[in-house]
Design a protein around this motif. Structure first.
Motif, mmCIF file in Angstrom:
data_model
loop_
_atom_site.group_PDB
_atom_site.id
_atom_site.type_symbol
_atom_site.label_atom_id
_atom_site.label_comp_id
_atom_site.label_asym_id
_atom_site.label_seq_id
_atom_site.Cartn_x
_atom_site.Cartn_y
_atom_site.Cartn_z
ATOM 1 N N ASP A 22 1.380 -0.862 -0.194
ATOM 2 C CA ASP A 22 -0.305 -0.019 0.159
ATOM 3 C C ASP A 22 1.083 0.931 -0.112
ATOM 4 O O ASP A 22 0.940 1.986 -0.675
ATOM 5 C CB ASP A 22 -0.730 0.165 0.935
ATOM 6 C CG ASP A 22 -2.056 1.025 1.626
ATOM 7 O OD1 ASP A 22 -2.878 1.046 0.586
ATOM 8 O OD2 ASP A 22 -1.767 2.151 2.505
ATOM 9 N N GLY A 23 1.607 1.301 0.743
ATOM 10 C CA GLY A 23 2.646 2.398 0.935
ATOM 11 C C GLY A 23 3.448 2.708 -0.758
ATOM 12 O O GLY A 23 3.923 3.473 -0.765
ATOM 13 N N THR A 24 3.729 1.618 -1.329
ATOM 14 C CA THR A 24 4.028 1.759 -2.339
ATOM 15 C C THR A 24 4.103 2.642 -3.282
ATOM 16 O O THR A 24 3.755 3.258 -4.363
ATOM 17 C CB THR A 24 4.711 0.375 -3.289
ATOM 18 O OG1 THR A 24 5.819 -0.210 -2.175
ATOM 19 C CG2 THR A 24 5.338 0.888 -4.336
ATOM 20 N N ILE A 25 1.736 1.881 -3.585
ATOM 21 C CA ILE A 25 1.339 2.803 -4.116
ATOM 22 C C ILE A 25 1.348 3.628 -4.421
ATOM 23 O O ILE A 25 1.150 4.663 -5.228
ATOM 24 C CB ILE A 25 -0.348 1.563 -4.293
ATOM 25 C CG1 ILE A 25 0.050 0.656 -5.022
ATOM 26 C CG2 ILE A 25 -0.977 2.160 -5.225
ATOM 27 C CD1 ILE A 25 -1.051 -0.475 -4.556
ATOM 28 N N LYS A 26 0.898 4.179 -2.746
ATOM 29 C CA LYS A 26 0.476 5.675 -2.045
ATOM 30 C C LYS A 26 2.379 6.602 -2.737
ATOM 31 O O LYS A 26 2.081 7.615 -2.184
ATOM 32 C CB LYS A 26 0.499 5.916 -0.889
ATOM 33 C CG LYS A 26 -1.342 5.313 -0.953
ATOM 34 C CD LYS A 26 -0.615 5.681 1.609
ATOM 35 C CE LYS A 26 -2.662 5.338 1.524
ATOM 36 N NZ LYS A 26 -3.217 4.082 1.434
ATOM 37 N N LEU A 27 3.315 6.173 -3.057
ATOM 38 C CA LEU A 27 4.766 6.556 -2.871
ATOM 39 C C LEU A 27 4.402 7.029 -4.499
ATOM 40 O O LEU A 27 4.561 8.338 -5.476
ATOM 41 C CB LEU A 27 5.391 5.844 -3.077
ATOM 42 C CG LEU A 27 7.282 6.292 -3.522
ATOM 43 C CD1 LEU A 27 7.335 7.895 -3.114
ATOM 44 C CD2 LEU A 27 8.211 5.239 -3.758
ATOM 45 N N ILE A 28 3.491 6.307 -5.405
ATOM 46 C CA ILE A 28 3.258 6.651 -6.451
ATOM 47 C C ILE A 28 2.322 7.449 -7.147
ATOM 48 O O ILE A 28 2.573 8.323 -8.273
ATOM 49 C CB ILE A 28 3.386 5.167 -7.862
ATOM 50 C CG1 ILE A 28 4.363 4.406 -7.622
ATOM 51 C CG2 ILE A 28 2.647 5.418 -8.465
ATOM 52 C CD1 ILE A 28 3.846 3.062 -8.295
ATOM 53 N N ARG A 29 0.926 7.640 -5.736
ATOM 54 C CA ARG A 29 0.059 8.347 -6.387
ATOM 55 C C ARG A 29 0.414 9.748 -5.339
ATOM 56 O O ARG A 29 -0.184 10.811 -6.013
ATOM 57 C CB ARG A 29 -0.955 7.871 -5.577
ATOM 58 C CG ARG A 29 -1.988 6.838 -6.479
ATOM 59 C CD ARG A 29 -2.939 6.010 -5.260
ATOM 60 N NE ARG A 29 -4.253 7.042 -5.308
ATOM 61 C CZ ARG A 29 -5.464 6.453 -5.060
ATOM 62 N NH1 ARG A 29 -4.965 5.656 -3.939
ATOM 63 N NH2 ARG A 29 -6.067 8.209 -4.968
ATOM 64 N N SER A 30 1.368 9.679 -4.960
ATOM 65 C CA SER A 30 1.244 11.056 -4.081
ATOM 66 C C SER A 30 2.328 12.228 -4.417
ATOM 67 O O SER A 30 2.319 12.844 -4.402
ATOM 68 C CB SER A 30 1.876 10.749 -2.448
ATOM 69 O OG SER A 30 3.148 10.108 -2.743
#
Length: 460
Positions: free
Chosen positions: A142-150
């Motif tokens: 989830d943190g990796t996906i949030k890294l891309i989205r943020s």
């Protein structure tokens, strides 16, 4: 005057004739259990009559002193707060004692109170892409996906540039080779002779070699830049691609050193087995040598796979250690080895699962373009237009797949690095303290990057 055990025959001189009744038992309750002893009427001297034994006080086993009531002896009288048959004091309860709700009310040892059933710990502080506590697999993904989205402009933009640089030479070489497939259908002998020529060998393998060389450079640079973006995103801060490049360019020589050492570890066994195969082919007859060479190569594959997994897992955190901690190549690899120790199988499992997920998604993104480019190149009969269209399709598929795989693998590796530091060095306490201070200030300062240095760890 009464002493609590009888009446005095006369009233002392100077005292009022109307005196309160002598000390006696409390007024009898109308609610009396059957078989309970008869209570002394109100106003009569209190005389105990065969009271039932008291239950032990609530609490841990062992000798305990009952709670005394002022004015009553401890022996021979019921204790307040413990209702007895035939003797109840409504509304009175021992201080600090409650049976309802499973609570030993007010009982504390050194200010600590045992939490009851259903207690849920407070959620961990989460100023950025991950909660500041040891991470599970779901937190990492989830943190990796949030890294891309943020920060999509910096993450996806840099990944697209790196992927395009590596995909173009490979796409051109494949398009040229596919253009000759039409000739193979028309004249197989002439086309096969052309593929065996120098031009055909360059078309087949030249683009692939150039592509791998470019990927070695751009992926290394991209890993350093994405790791720097991740280090700030943990605190909820965003930086541009230019800022990330400015902060990471000084660490590129050490990062290339790490990648070069790991590549040497992979290439040296390949060189050794190649020399062994060549020696066997030169010194053994063809009938015996074929089976022996196949056996040697099969044994090498069986040994090389666990060797490859071991090396990539042990040194998976070398790049984050170079970028975030400012270490040199050898020191960063030693640091990665130390962080992985004690949790090798978990790190290996997460990295394998990540590779599987990335491979599936990248295949879904690239297969339609690769299939379309291959079909156009084969049916175009070697025309320049069909070769260009095929190269564009193949490059587009490779770029889309790499745009997802590069940041995802770098993000998982960086968050695994943070998780291992939280578990092994109590680094989450440092991150929480810094996050609270940054929330008080209302913004993420650039000095947050310095917190990744190992001197700031709680157990350093």
């Amino acid at each position: 005057m009464s002493d609590g055990h009888g009446r005095t025959p006369e009233t002392p001189p100077g005292w009022s004739a109307e005196q309160p009744p002598p000390y006696s038992a409390p007024q009898a309750s109308p609610w009396t259990a059957p078989g309970s002893p008869t209570q002394t009427p109100y106003g009569q001297p209190y005389e105990p009559q065969g009271e039932a034994p008291q239950p032990p006080p609530y609490g841990p086993p062992g000798p305990q002193q009952p709670y005394p009531q002022p004015g009553h002896p401890q022996s021979g009288h019921p204790q307040p707060g413990y209702p007895q048959p035939g003797y109840q004091q409504p509304g009175y309860q021992q201080p600090g004692y409650q049976q309802g709700g499973y609570q030993q009310g007010g009982y504390q040892q050194g200010g600590y109170q045992q939490p009851g059933y259903g207690y849920m710990p407070p959620p961990a502080l989460r100023p950025g892409i991950i909660p500041l506590r040891p991470l599970g697999l779901g937190d990492i993904l989830d943190g990796t996906i949030k890294l891309i989205r943020s920060n999509p402009k910096a993450v996806l933009g840099l990944s697209a540039v790196a992927a395009l640089l590596g995909a173009v030479p490979l796409a051109v070489g494949q398009a040229v080779m596919l253009g000759s497939m039409g000739d193979i259908i028309n004249d197989p002998q002439a086309a096969s002779a052309g593929l065996d020529s120098f031009y055909g060998i360059v078309a087949q393998y030249g683009g692939m070699l150039v592509s791998y060389a470019i990927q070695f450079v751009v992926v290394t640079v991209l890993t350093g830049v994405l790791t720097r973006i991740l280090g700030r995103a943990v605190f909820g801060g965003n930086i541009t691609a230019a800022e990330a490049w400015h902060l990471s360019k000084g660490r590129l020589p050490a990062l290339f050193g790490v990648v070069g050492l790991m590549a040497a570890m992979m290439v040296i066994p390949l060189i050794v087995v190649t020399l062994v195969v060549v020696a066997l082919a030169m010194n053994v007859s063809s009938s015996e040598g074929a089976g022996l060479i196949i056996g040697v190569m099969g044994l090498f594959v069986l040994l090389f796979i666990p060797y490859y997994l071991f090396i990539t897992t042990r040194f998976a955190f070398a790049a984050p250690a170079v970028v975030l901690e400012g270490r040199g190549p050898i020191d960063a690899m030693r640091r990665s080895w130390h962080l992985v120790t004690g949790d090798f199988w978990r790190v290996l499992g997460i990295l394998l699962l990540t590779s599987l997920l990335v491979g599936l998604v990248a295949g879904v993104l690239s297969v339609p373009f690769s299939f379309g480019g291959t079909l156009i190149g084969m049916l175009g009969a070697g025309s320049p237009g069909s070769a260009v269209v095929a190269a564009v399709f193949i490059a587009a598929g490779a770029t889309l797949s790499a745009m997802f795989s590069y940041p995802f693998q770098a993000g998982v590796s960086g968050l695994l690095y943070a998780d291992r530091r939280m578990r092994g060095e109590a680094f989450d306490l440092v991150l929480q303290t810094a996050a609270i201070e940054q929330q008080r200030q209302g913004w993420v300062h650039a000095s947050a990057d310095d917190l990744w240095h190992p001197s700031n760890s709680a157990r350093s």
